[in-house]
Write an enzyme that holds these catalytic residues in place. Sequence first.
Site, PDB file in Angstrom:
ATOM      1  N   SER A  65       0.798  -1.226   0.000  1.00  0.00           N
ATOM      2  CA  SER A  65       0.000   0.000   0.000  1.00  0.00           C
ATOM      3  C   SER A  65       0.830   1.274   0.000  1.00  0.00           C
ATOM      4  O   SER A  65       0.338   2.319  -0.392  1.00  0.00           O
ATOM      5  CB  SER A  65      -0.945  -0.014   1.199  1.00  0.00           C
ATOM      6  OG  SER A  65      -0.234  -0.224   2.392  1.00  0.00           O
ATOM      7  N   HIS A 122      -5.454  -4.250  -1.803  1.00  0.00           N
ATOM      8  CA  HIS A 122      -5.266  -3.219  -2.838  1.00  0.00           C
ATOM      9  C   HIS A 122      -5.192  -3.798  -4.249  1.00  0.00           C
ATOM     10  O   HIS A 122      -4.972  -3.049  -5.202  1.00  0.00           O
ATOM     11  CB  HIS A 122      -4.004  -2.400  -2.551  1.00  0.00           C
ATOM     12  CG  HIS A 122      -4.184  -1.359  -1.492  1.00  0.00           C
ATOM     13  ND1 HIS A 122      -4.797  -0.151  -1.731  1.00  0.00           N
ATOM     14  CD2 HIS A 122      -3.864  -1.353  -0.179  1.00  0.00           C
ATOM     15  CE1 HIS A 122      -4.818   0.566  -0.618  1.00  0.00           C
ATOM     16  NE2 HIS A 122      -4.259  -0.145   0.340  1.00  0.00           N
ATOM     17  N   LYS A 156     -12.207  -1.226  -0.023  1.00  0.00           N
ATOM     18  CA  LYS A 156     -11.397  -0.427  -0.955  1.00  0.00           C
ATOM     19  C   LYS A 156     -12.110  -0.331  -2.306  1.00  0.00           C
ATOM     20  O   LYS A 156     -13.125   0.338  -2.401  1.00  0.00           O
ATOM     21  CB  LYS A 156      -9.990  -0.987  -0.999  1.00  0.00           C
ATOM     22  CG  LYS A 156      -9.349  -0.755   0.383  1.00  0.00           C
ATOM     23  CD  LYS A 156      -7.890  -0.991   0.505  1.00  0.00           C
ATOM     24  CE  LYS A 156      -7.394  -0.429   1.817  1.00  0.00           C
ATOM     25  NZ  LYS A 156      -6.960  -1.420   2.779  1.00  0.00           N
TER      26      LYS A 156
HETATM   27  C1  LIG Z   1      -6.821  -1.723   4.158  1.00  0.00           C
HETATM   28  C2  LIG Z   1      -6.097  -2.972   4.363  1.00  0.00           C
HETATM   29  C3  LIG Z   1      -6.534  -3.918   5.286  1.00  0.00           C
HETATM   30  C4  LIG Z   1      -7.701  -3.663   6.195  1.00  0.00           C
HETATM   31  O1  LIG Z   1      -8.907  -3.791   5.523  1.00  0.00           O
HETATM   32  P1  LIG Z   1     -10.227  -3.207   6.196  1.00  0.00           P
HETATM   33  O2  LIG Z   1     -11.306  -3.974   5.545  1.00  0.00           O
HETATM   34  O3  LIG Z   1     -10.289  -1.744   5.876  1.00  0.00           O
HETATM   35  O4  LIG Z   1     -10.138  -3.468   7.652  1.00  0.00           O
HETATM   36  C5  LIG Z   1      -5.853  -5.115   5.381  1.00  0.00           C
HETATM   37  N1  LIG Z   1      -4.765  -5.358   4.624  1.00  0.00           N
HETATM   38  C6  LIG Z   1      -4.309  -4.465   3.729  1.00  0.00           C
HETATM   39  C7  LIG Z   1      -3.110  -4.794   2.901  1.00  0.00           C
HETATM   40  C8  LIG Z   1      -4.945  -3.237   3.576  1.00  0.00           C
HETATM   41  O5  LIG Z   1      -4.484  -2.346   2.705  1.00  0.00           O
END
Ligand SMILES: *Cc1c(COP(=O)(O)O)cnc(C)c1O
Length: 398
Positions: free
Chosen positions: A186, A214, A246
């Site tokens: 990310s 992502h 996301k």
């Molecule tokens: C955003 C993210 C999460 C968390 O996901 P949520 O559903 O927002 O709790 C987990 N792992 C990665 C790599 C992320 O970017």
Amino acid sequence: MSRDPVAFLSKEYAQLVQANLDWRIHTLNGPSEPWCHVDGKKVLMFCSNNYLGLSTHPRLRAAAVEAVQRYGAGSGSVRPIAGTMDVHVELEKRLARFKGAEASLVYQTGFAANAGLIPQLAGEGDLIVSDELNHGSIIDGVRLSKADKAVYRHADVDDLERVLNSAEAHTPAYQKILIITDGVFSMDGDVAPLDRIAKVGKDHGAMVYVDDAHGEGVLGEAGRGIVSHFHLSRNVVQVEMGTFSKAFGVVGGHVSGSRDLVNFALNKSRTWLLSGSHPPAVAAACLAAIDVLEQEPEHVRRLWENTRRFKKAMSDAGFNIGKSTTPITPIIVGESAKAKQLSDRLFELQVFALPIVFPMVAKDQARIRTIMNAAMTEDEVGFAIDAFIRAGKDLRIL
Ligand SMILES: *Cc1c(COP(=O)(O)O)cnc(C)c1O
């Protein structure tokens, strides 16, 4: 002795402020769209994870409203007791079909999936091997496990192999080995070499777990994610984890894999067992998001068109954009102060993109992290490119 048991609260907060490490929360006045209002100012959004603009898609809105009318606002319980509605079950079936997996399980969030499942997959007598840049929710999931832990250098399959080879000499022999990696990282926007990781995992009899938060909606056929992108078999990537928060534009974590995996996960994950299930409107909106991904391929196509144009313009202008190959484009400027100045200047120029600084990235790697959006028009992308170049020149980065 009389002492103030909560004095540490203000003291530690003051230290964060002093070190410039405190979060100053920005507020959106309205929906998350390309042009949005942040703290009352009209700006172009460059830091939302709503890659495809689905959070405001008419079909998702309608599905959520209809579910509220039909089922009400909440589910009433945790999933294993009385909190599983038909719409939750339908979402899991639909997701498994979309992912080409035997079964899927939906958690409240991606964080809950990682924190709930990872410590169950590996415990005492086992080993977890993790990429050094993995997401914080993976790190917390790993911390909750009683397994031995090892870290390999970022996206470095040779180093992973070195760790696995030395694990073979461990006595007593490890019962299980679990390799965990982000799919798309990310902060840098690079893609994990999952094909090679899966091969090394297979050679060492290790389980492979990918967190594709992502990559979904971005990579693979119709945005199915990294496993589809590399055409990998579920025999070598046994756990595919992701999120609806996301590109899917809603909220909720999920894992996909074998029926055995899902049976195991739902019986063992404490986050799944002990915490309330999604409001039905969430499940209904997630269902609509999968339909949109399958039936409207233009969103993923637009995302990549905008991404390619923006990356080329930033690179041609002379910005250091790192080695990202995804719609996450870091604009690396070096010092933390510089990144903050750039973010402030961009905000004045109506572009909202936040600085990412130490300790989230190395001290000399401070950056603005940008995330492209499919809903951005050509004019809007052009507006942003002009703003970045102007801000870069004003601050003598260019
Ligand atoms: C955003 C993210 C999460 C968390 O996901 P949520 O559903 O927002 O709790 C987990 N792992 C990665 C790599 C992320 O970017």
